[in-house]
Scaffold this active site. Structure first.
Site, PDB file in Angstrom:
ATOM      1  N   HIS A  23       0.829  -1.194   0.000  1.00 46.17           N
ATOM      2  CA  HIS A  23       0.000   0.000   0.000  1.00 46.17           C
ATOM      3  C   HIS A  23       0.868   1.250   0.000  1.00 46.17           C
ATOM      4  CE1 HIS A  23       1.027   0.395   4.147  1.00 46.17           C
ATOM      5  NE2 HIS A  23       0.441  -0.735   4.477  1.00 46.17           N
ATOM      6  N   HIS A  26       4.139   1.361   2.104  1.00 46.13           N
ATOM      7  CA  HIS A  26       5.261   0.622   1.520  1.00 46.13           C
ATOM      8  C   HIS A  26       5.872   1.427   0.376  1.00 46.13           C
ATOM      9  CE1 HIS A  26       2.563  -2.768   2.936  1.00 46.13           C
ATOM     10  NE2 HIS A  26       3.671  -3.024   3.593  1.00 46.13           N
ATOM     11  N   CYS A 131      -2.807 -20.468  32.210  1.00 47.30           N
ATOM     12  CA  CYS A 131      -4.102 -21.143  32.215  1.00 47.30           C
ATOM     13  C   CYS A 131      -4.102 -22.144  31.080  1.00 47.30           C
ATOM     14  CB  CYS A 131      -5.247 -20.150  32.038  1.00 47.30           C
ATOM     15  SG  CYS A 131      -6.833 -20.984  31.781  1.00 47.30           S
ATOM     16  N   CYS A 134      -6.850 -21.652  28.436  1.00 44.53           N
ATOM     17  CA  CYS A 134      -6.621 -20.583  27.458  1.00 44.53           C
ATOM     18  C   CYS A 134      -5.342 -20.802  26.666  1.00 44.53           C
ATOM     19  CB  CYS A 134      -6.497 -19.230  28.151  1.00 44.53           C
ATOM     20  SG  CYS A 134      -7.852 -18.842  29.245  1.00 44.53           S
ATOM     21  N   CYS A 148      -8.560 -17.408  36.632  1.00 44.76           N
ATOM     22  CA  CYS A 148      -8.592 -17.093  35.219  1.00 44.76           C
ATOM     23  C   CYS A 148      -9.913 -16.429  34.882  1.00 44.76           C
ATOM     24  CB  CYS A 148      -8.446 -18.369  34.391  1.00 44.76           C
ATOM     25  SG  CYS A 148      -8.890 -18.111  32.661  1.00 44.76           S
ATOM     26  N   HIS A 151     -11.958 -18.939  32.556  1.00 44.12           N
ATOM     27  CA  HIS A 151     -12.456 -20.231  32.994  1.00 44.12           C
ATOM     28  C   HIS A 151     -12.849 -20.245  34.464  1.00 44.12           C
ATOM     29  CE1 HIS A 151     -10.203 -21.062  29.340  1.00 44.12           C
ATOM     30  NE2 HIS A 151     -10.996 -22.097  29.190  1.00 44.12           N
ATOM     31  N   LYS A 300      -6.291   7.812   9.384  1.00 43.55           N
ATOM     32  CA  LYS A 300      -5.299   6.763   9.230  1.00 43.55           C
ATOM     33  C   LYS A 300      -5.796   5.759   8.220  1.00 43.55           C
ATOM     34  CE  LYS A 300      -1.970   5.111  11.593  1.00 43.55           C
ATOM     35  NZ  LYS A 300      -1.104   4.445  12.546  1.00 43.55           N
ATOM     36  N   LYS A 303      -8.510  -0.718   6.875  1.00 44.75           N
ATOM     37  CA  LYS A 303      -9.420  -1.507   6.045  1.00 44.75           C
ATOM     38  C   LYS A 303     -10.867  -1.145   6.301  1.00 44.75           C
ATOM     39  CE  LYS A 303      -6.585  -5.599   5.337  1.00 44.75           C
ATOM     40  NZ  LYS A 303      -6.370  -6.969   5.810  1.00 44.75           N
TER      41      LYS A 303
END
Length: 674
Positions: A23, A26, A131, A134, A148, A151, A300, A303
């Site tokens: 883009h 670059h 955890c 996770c 956690c 969980h 900025k 997308k």
RNA sequence: GGCGAUGUAGCUCAGUUGGUUAGAGCAUGCGGCUCAUAUCCGCAGAGUCCGGGGUUCAAGUCCCUGCAUCGCUACCA
């Protein structure tokens, strides 16, 4: 100003991570290096220009899998996009490196071995709260009541072992080096930023990942069970491309290394890389040249806004040289700048068409009209008597240009040329050749005027070469200029002497260099002007999400929407989740928090639920009242920023902005959602 | 919340170590030229240099403070 002969220069862009196509960011980094490199060649320096792609890492594997490709196939494809773009933009790189090249991998292994043997890499277990549900480590402060948050289970203290580079011991040395070499990192603001990072104690750098967690990488030469993690892989490209350690190119060129990067990656380049080099006993690079970000249409690039600008598209519409000129003229190297279609059109019309193109055209046209396209001879007595020489003005332009270019102040370099163009226009107006031409007795005066003007065009056409090589070559060709060794540009030393164009040189008829552009010539579908309104509609006057750096980087980037699919679950698993329609009754921002809103939600129960949602960046509290959303109603309550949350609100995430779900018609609160 | 940056003419921005009436380009208005891509040249208008306080003979520039915008970072159920 003198130009050191025999100087070696090695210019680099970062290697671009192949998780997205190229883009504007670059393009700017690469073009600013191209301009610097072309200028360096004009100064007579041996110049080597490297760019490339960074291709390892987990994100690449995920992105490839998503497309049903192997990492190799995937990286080949994206890397090719970059390799195809640069010729389109007239980028004069001498080499293109890929971190998946065997040669590169060997150098990485060599460098790691060298530093490992020097005792600067150590193996260490670190203990953390982990955890297993996770599969991740937690910080103490992230836990809810010591459990956690996901969980509700007590996490385990476990140890994971990794390799570390002993970076911390180089902290004082690095601070000292930066202070001794004030332009090591430039412009100054970024030097200050690095120095302020370095005020805090530096930690050692974790440089490995166990293969159980990451496979797409370079295996550590001293431990098969690990691959190297980003830094030693990506940064090493700068020396592997030159054939470190024994390569002839490395020995010759490395001493002139100039790195160019965008401001988001100054830490790895300004801290990690110099310490790595030091540990390996390699000389440091000359300068780290840091530039700012391009905003597009005032926001900025992101997308979700849809303003990610494709350099190939812009070039297709406006041409390479206008695009290059715009980028270099509009951005002050080091600061942020704004890209809009109106601005580029304005630059093309006023700077390129009206100033440069027109002055070229009027001078050549007069020369053809009065001297049949042959360069006339100066009559020195008249020149002196009437003060007709443009030599001093040309000298000043050249000097101002050189001073600016030596300092990466590309915009100032261009301003210096354009001030000279303004002088030429004024000169033409004052001397009024069309009046002089009417008097046969003033033929010598006319010749003197036109010689000076043609000679000035020689200077202008030469100086624009780094920024607009195509136009420069075209102008020089029309002017009948040639250079030794078939070079398409003159060196700075060749430009400086005045009275160079030979009398009698036959010039071509003028051609229109830059046609004026209609301001509504908007071919690009990504036209920022058009997208602006869409943006407003979506985010309803809220401040935009920061896009994750949309600029070139060595690589820790997160693709916006490349999240891999989670493992398959049974229908039973799904039915455990109780989704309900909730009506938002009240919303307020949680103090001291940027992202969290405290909502009061009606689920059709006796009392309303308090739910904390991390959507404050995408939604104002006012616009939520009365909105119906999908709520996970049977989620275990949790505490966030001191507030209890009894449920969770579903929202889509495109990587930047959050979007709440909704219904096509009002529903009773508490209605089930399946 | 922490760290950092920015705030100067309608727009985009320059303003080095504090020193005359604060600058440029574009846009606007008026005048001039005709070689030129309806281009060029000259003149003009316009600014509480974000607000407030302070240091100084002197502040756009240094210090403090407030506001606004942006970036990094933490909380993101």
């Amino acid at each position: 100003m003198t130009n050191k002969a025999d100087k070696k220069s090695f210019y680099t862009t970062p290697i671009y991570y192949v998780n997205a196509k190229p883009h504007l960011g670059h393009a700017y980094t690469t073009l600013s290096v191209d301009v610097a490199a072309r200028y360096s060649r004009m100064c007579g320096n041996e110049t080597y220009f490297l760019t490339g792609t960074d291709e390892h890492g987990d994100k690449i594997v995920e992105a490839a899998e998503k497309q049903g490709k192997t990492p190799r196939e995937y990286t080949d494809e994206i890397s090719q996009l970059f390799q195809n773009l640069w010729p389109t933009l007239n980028v004069s790189n001498n080499d293109f490196i890929r971190t998946t090249n065997l040669d590169h991998i060997k150098v990485v292994e060599h460098l790691l071995t060298r530093i490992y043997d020097a005792g600067e890499i150590y193996f260490s277990e670190y203990e953390g709260i982990y955890c297993f549900g996770c599969e991740r480590f937690y910080q103490e402060r992230e836990l809810v009541d010591g459990k956690c948050p996901d969980h509700g289970t007590e996490p385990q203290k476990i140890k994971e072992a990794n390799y570390f580079f002993a970076m911390s011991k180089y902290q004082d040395w690095l601070i000292d080096h930066i202070k001794q070499n004030p332009d090591f990192i430039r412009p100054e603001r970024y030097r200050n930023e690095i120095l302020s990072f370095l005020k805090e104690p530096l930690e050692d750098l974790c440089i490995s990942r166990p293969k159980s967690r990451l496979t797409w990488g370079i295996t550590l030469p001293f431990d098969d069970n690990y691959v190297t993690y980003v830094w030693f892989d990506a940064l090493t490209n700068y020396i592997s491309a030159l054939g470190f350690p024994d390569g002839e190119k490395f020995n010759r060129l490395w001493c002139g290394a100039e790195h160019f990067v965008a401001k988001d990656i100054i830490k790895p380049h300004g801290i990690y890389w110099p310490t790595m080099l030091k540990a390996a006993g390699i000389d440091l690079y000359q300068h780290l040249n840091v530039h700012g970000f391009w905003n597009v249409g005032g926001s900025k690039m992101s997308k979700s806004i849809g303003n990610v600008t494709d350099p190939a598209e812009v070039t297709a519409v406006y041409g390479v040289d206008p695009f290059r000129y715009f980028l270099m003229r509009e951005m002050v190297f080091g600061l942020d700048a704004n890209f809009t279609e109106d601005a580029i059109v304005q630059r093309i019309n006023s700077d390129l068409a009206n100033d440069l193109g027109n002055v070229f055209s009027r001078i050549l046209a007069m020369n053809h009209r009065y001297f049949k396209g042959q360069v006339p001879a100066v009559v020195e007595t008249i020149e002196e008597q009437k003060g007709l020489s443009l030599r001093v003005a040309a000298d000043e332009a050249i000097q101002g240009f050189q001073q600016a270019m030596n300092d990466n102040a590309f915009h100032k370099g261009l301003i210096s040329i354009w001030e000279f163009i303004a002088i030429l226009n004024k000169y033409i107006d004052t001397t009024a050749p069309w009046v002089v031409a009417k008097d046969e007795a003033r033929k010598d005066e006319l010749a003197t005027i036109l010689y000076n003007l043609v000679e000035s065009l020689r200077v202008v056409s030469s100086l624009i070469y780094p920024v607009m090589p195509e136009t420069s070559v075209k102008m020089q060709q029309i002017l009948g200029m040639t250079h030794p060794h078939g070079r398409e540009y003159p060196t700075m030393n060749e430009i400086i002497p005045w009275n160079q164009i030979a009398v009698g040189t036959k010039m071509e008829k003028p051609r229109s260099l830059f046609p004026r552009v209609d301001s509504h010539k908007s071919a690009a579908p990504s036209s920022p002007a058009e997208k602006k309104d869409v943006t407003k509609a979506i985010s309803a006057s809220k401040a935009q999400h920061p896009a994750p750096s949309a600029l070139p980087s060595t690589g820790e980037k997160k693709p916006a929407n490349n999240e891999p699919l989670k493992p398959e679950i049974a229908f039973d698993d799904f039915t455990k989740i109780d989704l309900r329609v909730g009506t938002i009754l009240a919303a307020e921002k949680i103090k001291k928090s940027n992202k969290l809103l405290k909502l009061s939600v009606d689920l059709g129960e006796e009392s309303h639920r308090q739910i904390v949602a991390g959507i404050a960046k995408s939604y104002d509290s006012d616009q939520l009242i009365g909105k119906q959303v999908v709520v996970v109603a049977n989620l275990k309550p949790a505490k966030l920023m001191g507030e209890t949350s009894q449920g969770m609100i579903l929202a889509a995430n495109d990587g930047k902005e959050l979007f709440l779900s909704g219904f096509t018609a009002p529903l009773p609160a508490g209605s089930p959602v399946k």
